[in-house]
Write a protein that holds these residues in place. Structure first.
Motif, PDB file in Angstrom:
ATOM      1  N   CYS A  62       0.844  -1.199   0.000  1.00  0.00           N
ATOM      2  CA  CYS A  62       0.000   0.000   0.000  1.00  0.00           C
ATOM      3  C   CYS A  62       0.878   1.247   0.000  1.00  0.00           C
ATOM      4  O   CYS A  62       2.074   1.208   0.278  1.00  0.00           O
ATOM      5  N   ARG A  63       0.257   2.358  -0.324  1.00  0.00           N
ATOM      6  CA  ARG A  63       0.960   3.639  -0.322  1.00  0.00           C
ATOM      7  C   ARG A  63       0.506   4.447   0.895  1.00  0.00           C
ATOM      8  O   ARG A  63      -0.583   4.226   1.436  1.00  0.00           O
ATOM      9  N   VAL A  64       1.341   5.413   1.302  1.00  0.00           N
ATOM     10  CA  VAL A  64       1.026   6.254   2.465  1.00  0.00           C
ATOM     11  C   VAL A  64       1.232   7.713   2.081  1.00  0.00           C
ATOM     12  O   VAL A  64       2.268   8.077   1.496  1.00  0.00           O
ATOM     13  N   ALA A  65       0.245   8.555   2.405  1.00  0.00           N
ATOM     14  CA  ALA A  65       0.308   9.986   2.101  1.00  0.00           C
ATOM     15  C   ALA A  65       0.288  10.796   3.388  1.00  0.00           C
ATOM     16  O   ALA A  65      -0.388  10.427   4.357  1.00  0.00           O
ATOM     17  N   PRO A  83       8.737   7.328   5.380  1.00  0.00           N
ATOM     18  CA  PRO A  83       8.712   6.910   3.953  1.00  0.00           C
ATOM     19  C   PRO A  83       7.359   7.171   3.295  1.00  0.00           C
ATOM     20  O   PRO A  83       6.579   6.239   3.036  1.00  0.00           O
ATOM     21  N   PHE A  84       7.075   8.431   2.994  1.00  0.00           N
ATOM     22  CA  PHE A  84       5.795   8.766   2.367  1.00  0.00           C
ATOM     23  C   PHE A  84       5.889   8.599   0.853  1.00  0.00           C
ATOM     24  O   PHE A  84       6.935   8.807   0.234  1.00  0.00           O
ATOM     25  N   THR A 107       7.392  25.516  -3.640  1.00  0.00           N
ATOM     26  CA  THR A 107       8.623  24.945  -3.082  1.00  0.00           C
ATOM     27  C   THR A 107       8.399  23.507  -2.622  1.00  0.00           C
ATOM     28  O   THR A 107       9.232  22.626  -2.867  1.00  0.00           O
ATOM     29  N   VAL A 108       7.268  23.265  -1.947  1.00  0.00           N
ATOM     30  CA  VAL A 108       6.965  21.912  -1.490  1.00  0.00           C
ATOM     31  C   VAL A 108       6.793  20.974  -2.685  1.00  0.00           C
ATOM     32  O   VAL A 108       7.264  19.824  -2.669  1.00  0.00           O
ATOM     33  N   PHE A 109       6.128  21.464  -3.734  1.00  0.00           N
ATOM     34  CA  PHE A 109       5.940  20.633  -4.925  1.00  0.00           C
ATOM     35  C   PHE A 109       7.278  20.252  -5.544  1.00  0.00           C
ATOM     36  O   PHE A 109       7.517  19.088  -5.901  1.00  0.00           O
ATOM     37  N   GLU A 110       8.168  21.223  -5.674  1.00  0.00           N
ATOM     38  CA  GLU A 110       9.488  20.954  -6.250  1.00  0.00           C
ATOM     39  C   GLU A 110      10.265  19.964  -5.385  1.00  0.00           C
ATOM     40  O   GLU A 110      10.976  19.090  -5.906  1.00  0.00           O
ATOM     41  N   LEU A 111      10.139  20.095  -4.057  1.00  0.00           N
ATOM     42  CA  LEU A 111      10.814  19.164  -3.159  1.00  0.00           C
ATOM     43  C   LEU A 111      10.267  17.749  -3.351  1.00  0.00           C
ATOM     44  O   LEU A 111      11.032  16.770  -3.383  1.00  0.00           O
ATOM     45  N   CYS A 112       8.936  17.626  -3.477  1.00  0.00           N
ATOM     46  CA  CYS A 112       8.330  16.310  -3.705  1.00  0.00           C
ATOM     47  C   CYS A 112       8.836  15.698  -5.012  1.00  0.00           C
ATOM     48  O   CYS A 112       9.067  14.473  -5.093  1.00  0.00           O
ATOM     49  N   GLN A 113       9.009  16.547  -6.038  1.00  0.00           N
ATOM     50  CA  GLN A 113       9.527  16.050  -7.303  1.00  0.00           C
ATOM     51  C   GLN A 113      10.915  15.443  -7.124  1.00  0.00           C
ATOM     52  O   GLN A 113      11.213  14.368  -7.640  1.00  0.00           O
ATOM     53  N   MET A 126       8.082  11.905  -4.826  1.00  0.00           N
ATOM     54  CA  MET A 126       6.786  11.761  -4.163  1.00  0.00           C
ATOM     55  C   MET A 126       5.725  12.470  -4.994  1.00  0.00           C
ATOM     56  O   MET A 126       5.984  13.518  -5.598  1.00  0.00           O
ATOM     57  N   ASP A 127       4.526  11.912  -5.018  1.00  0.00           N
ATOM     58  CA  ASP A 127       3.401  12.617  -5.635  1.00  0.00           C
ATOM     59  C   ASP A 127       3.008  13.784  -4.742  1.00  0.00           C
ATOM     60  O   ASP A 127       3.171  13.733  -3.518  1.00  0.00           O
TER      61      ASP A 127
END
Length: 669
Positions: free
Chosen positions: A551-554, A572-573, A598-604, A608-609
Motif C-alpha cells: 500500500c501507499r502512504v500519504a 517513507p511517504f 517549493t513543497v511541490f518541487e521538493l516532492c519532485q 513523491m506525488d
C-alpha cells in the motif's frame, strides 16, 4: 516504713526527695499545663479550707468554756475567716478570671501561704493541749491527723507545698507530745511521724508519676501540634498547584461547586481560560520557559480586578469565578481586560513572548458543576474557532450543545456496520482529466435518517474509543466498493493517530485485501502530522508495515500546525497532500503560492506525488497548474459522491470530460 526504705538505697531516697523538693510545682509548666494545674487546685483547695474550718469548729466545741476567750473565740475566728477567704480565692470562677501570670504567682506563693495557715492553726490547737481532758486531747489528735492527711493529699501535685504543710503540722504537734514524756504520748507522736513519712513517700511516688504523665502529655501535645501543622501544610499542598501557587483543579472545582450551591448568594459566573499556541512555546523555547509563562499567566489572573477565585485545572487551562452580582456586560469586560493583560508581551531569558488566551464564560444558574463546566468549555471552544478572546455561552450555543449531546448519546449505541456510510471525492489529473483516485469520506446516518458529518462524530469517536472501529468499517467498505472500479483507479483512506498505535492494523488491512483480491498498490492511507509529533517511533513502525503490504502512504494536510520538512526525510511517504489553506490563498499575496511551489518541487526531487486540496474555482486550478501541480482535489471538480454515482461516472468514462468552467465557455462559444 522500714520495709519500704529497705527496697531503696539511701542515696536514691534522698535524691528523689531532693528532686521533689526542688520542684516548685509551677516553674517547669507551660501555660496549658499551668491552667490544668490551677483547675485541679480550684477543684480541691476550697474543699480543704472548708475541712480546716469545720475541724476548727470541732475544736471550739470541745474546748469552749474550759479555755480562754482568746483560744476559743478570737483565734478560731481569725483562722476560720482566713480559711473561708482562701476557699473563695481558689474557687473555680475566681481562678478562671485570672491570667497565666497571676496564676503562676498564686501557685508559687501557695508553698508559703499553705504552711503558714497550718502553722497558725497548729499553734492555736497545741496551745490548748496542756491541761486538756482525755476527750479534748482525742479531739486534738483527730483534728491534727485530719489536717496533715487531707492537706498533704490535697496539695500532692504541688510537692513542696505538700511537704512543707506536713512538716508544719507534724513537727510542733509531735514536739508538744514528747514534752509530756510518757509512753502513750510518745507512741502517738511516733505514729504521727510514721503517717507523715508514709504520706511523704506517697507524695514522692505521685510526683514521679505526675512527672511522667506531664512528659507524656507534652509529647502527645507536641505530636498533636506537629500533626496539626503537617495537616495544615498538607491541606495547602493538596489544594495548591505546585507550579503556579494558585488553587489546583480539585480545589477550584470544589470551591466552584460550593459557590454554585450557596443559595444565599447570586449564582457566580464560571470562566475557563486556555492559552493559545502554548504547545508551540514549549516546543520552541523549552519547558522551563513554558513554566514561567504559566506562572506569569496565573499571577495575572490572581491579581486581576473582579475575579474572586482562580485555579489551574490542567496543562495551560485555568478556571476562575466572578461574582454573580456582576452583570453580563461587567463580566465580559472583566474577562476582556484579563485577556488584554495576558497578551501583554513579556521577556523571559531574553526571549520576548506574547501569550494569548481564549476565555469561555457561563452563568452557573444553579446547574450542576458538570453542566456548568460543559457549557463554559463549549464557549471556550467557540472563542477559539471564532478567533475572539472572550465568548459568552448563549442560547444558540445551548441549542448546539444539546444537539451534540443527543448525537453523542446516539453515537454510543450506534451500529456502525449498518449506519456508517461512505462518500467519495475524486482526485483529478488536471492535464488528462482523469480520476486518479477517490478519497473515502465517512458519513454517519443516524436512525432518524439525519446525516452527521465527520467534524462532529469523529470527535465523539475519539472520546468514546470507537475511532478504530470506524477505521475498520471504512477500510472494509471502501476496499469493497473500490473493487468494483476499473483499474487503475485507487482509493484513499484516512487513518487516525489511534490507528497507528495498534499492532493489529497491518494484519487487518492484509486480511481485507485478501478477502476482496484488491491490489494493495491501489490503496493509499492518509495520516496527519499529529501522530508523527506525539508518537514518532510507533508511527514509523506502522507506516513501514503498511508499505510492506504494497500500500501507499500519504502525509495529509501538510503545511498546517507544526509541519516540518523533517517528516519527509524521516518517514517513507509516497505522497504529500497540501492543505486546502494554500489553495484558498492562491492569488492573495505571494507567500502561499511560493511555499506550495517549493513543497511541490521538493516532492519532485524526492519522487513523491503531490496533491493540492481545496481547489474551489478555475483560477485556483490554473494557478496550481502553473506551479507544475497536476494532482488536484476540491469542490471545483466534484463534491463527495455516493458510490452509485461514482460507479456511474467511472462506467461512462466521464472523467475524460472537460472541467465545468471550460465546458461552459465552450458551450457559450
Amino acid at each position: 516504713m522500714s520495709k519500704i526504705a529497705s527496697h531503696l538505697p539511701r542515696w536514691q531516697i534522698a535524691s528523689r526527695f531532693a528532686s521533689m523538693w526542688r520542684a516548685s510545682g509551677h516553674a517547669d509548666l507551660d501555660d496549658q499545663e499551668l491552667k490544668s494545674r490551677a483547675a485541679h487546685l480550684a477543684a480541691r483547695l476550697p474543699m480543704l479550707y472548708l475541712i480546716f474550718a469545720l475541724t476548727a469548729l470541732l475544736v471550739v466545741y470541745a474546748f469552749y468554756g474550759s479555755a480562754s476567750m482568746i483560744q476559743t473565740v478570737v483565734a478560731p475566728s481569725i483562722y476560720i475567716s482566713i480559711c473561708l477567704m482562701r476557699a473563695r480565692y481558689w474557687s473555680n470562677s475566681a481562678v478562671l478570671a485570672r491570667d497565666e501570670a497571676v496564676l503562676r504567682k498564686d501557685i508559687s506563693r501557695l508553698q508559703y501561704v499553705g504552711p503558714g495557715v497550718i502553722v497558725f492553726a497548729i499553734t492555736w490547737i497545741v496551745s490548748l493541749y496542756p491541761g486538756a481532758s482525755v476527750f479534748q486531747q482525742g479531739v486534738v489528735h483527730y483534728v491534727v491527723g485530719v489536717m496533715i492527711t487531707s492537706g498533704m493529699l490535697t496539695l500532692i501535685d504541688t510537692p513542696r507545698t505538700a511537704l512543707l504543710g506536713g512538716l508544719a503540722a507534724a513537727t510542733p504537734f509531735c514536739a508538744v507530745l514528747l514534752i509530756f514524756g510518757d509512753l502513750d504520748h510518745a507512741m502517738i507522736a511516733l505514729c504521727q511521724v510514721a503517717v507523715t513519712a508514709l504520706l511523704s513517700f506517697i507524695a514522692v511516688r505521685y510526683y514521679e508519676d505526675l512527672g511522667q504523665m506531664l512528659k507524656s502529655s507534652r509529647k502527645l501535645r507536641e505530636r498533636q501540634i506537629r500533626i496539626e501543622e503537617n495537616a495544615a501544610d498538607l491541606k495547602v499542598l493538596s489544594t495548591t498547584d505546585p507550579l503556579t501557587g494558585i488553587l489546583n483543579r480539585r480545589a477550584i472545582l470544589a470551591l466552584a461547586e460550593e459557590n454554585i450551591a450557596d443559595q444565599a448568594n447570586a449564582e457566580p459566573w464560571l470562566a475557563l481560560l486556555d492559552l493559545d499556541g502554548f504547545k508551540q512555546i514549549n516546543d520552541t523555547y523549552g519547558h522551563p520557559v513554558g513554566d514561567e509563562v504559566l506562572q506569569l499567566v496565573a499571577n495575572r489572573i490572581r491579581t486581576a480586578q473582579g475575579i474572586d477565585h482562580c485555579g489551574r485545572i490542567g496543562g495551560d487551562e485555568f478556571a476562575f469565578l466572578i461574582s454573580g452580582e456582576k452583570t453580563q456586560a461587567q463580566t465580559v469586560a472583566i474577562a476582556e481586560r484579563l485577556a488584554d493583560s495576558i497578551a501583554a508581551p513579556v521577556e523571559i531569558n531574553g526571549i520576548c513572548i506574547t501569550p494569548r488566551a481564549s476565555i469561555g464564560l457561563r452563568k452557573t444558574e444553579r446547574m450542576s458543576l458538570g453542566e456548568c463546566l460543559e457549557r463554559a468549555d463549549f464557549a471556550l471552544f467557540k472563542a477559539k474557532v471564532s478567533d475572539v478572546a472572550v465568548a459568552l455561552f448563549d442560547k444558540a450555543q445551548e441549542q448546539e450543545l444539546l444537539f451534540k449531546t443527543r448525537v453523542a448519546s446516539d453515537f454510543k449505541d450506534a451500529d456502525l456496520e449498518e449506519e456508517l456510510d461512505i462518500e467519495f471525492q475524486p482526485i483529478i489529473d488536471f492535464d488528462t482529466r482523469q480520476i486518479l483516485s477517490l478519497e473515502a469520506l465517512a458519513r454517519w446516518k443516524r436512525k432518524d435518517s439525519s446525516v452527521v458529518m465527520p467534524g462532529i462524530f469523529i470527535d465523539l469517536a475519539e472520546t468514546t474509543g470507537r475511532i478504530c472501529e470506524i477505521t475498520d468499517c471504512m477500510i472494509s467498505k471502501a476496499i469493497a466498493f473500490a473493487s468494483e472500479w476499473p483499474n487503475p483507479v485507487g482509493v484513499h483512506i484516512n487513518l487516525s493517530p489511534h490507528d497507528l498505535m495498534r499492532e493489529e492494523l497491518a494484519s487487518f488491512i492484509s486480511s481485507t485485501l485478501d478477502a476482496t483480491a484488491f491490489p494493495a498498490s491501489r490503496v493509499t492511507f492518509e495520516v496527519t502530522e499529529t501522530t508523527l509529533i506525539t508518537k514518532p517511533e510507533e508511527a514509523l513502525s506502522a507506516i513501514t508495515s503498511i508499505r510492506a503490504l504494497g500500500c501507499r502512504v500519504a502525509l495529509d494536510d501538510f503545511g498546517t500546525g507544526f509541519s516540518s520538512l523533517a517528516y519527509l526525510d524521516r518517514f517513507p511517504f509516497d505522497q504529500v497532500k497540501l492543505d486546502r489553506e494554500f489553495a484558498r490563498k492562491f492569488g492573495v499575496g505571494t507567500t502561499s503560492a511560493a511555499i506550495a511551489s517549493t513543497v511541490f518541487e521538493l516532492c519532485q526531487k524526492l519522487r513523491m506525488d503531490c496533491t493540492v486540496e481545496g481547489i474551489e474555482c478555475f483560477e485556483q486550478a490554473v494557478l496550481a497548474r502553473n506551479m507544475g501541480m497536476r494532482r488536484m482535489q476540491g469542490y471545483y471538480f466534484a463534491k463527495p459522491l455516493k458510490h452509485d454515482a461514482v460507479c456511474a461516472m467511472l462506467a461512462n468514462g466521464e472523467w475524460h470530460e472537460d472541467f465545468p468552467e471550460e465546458a461552459a465557455k465552450r458551450s457559450a462559444g
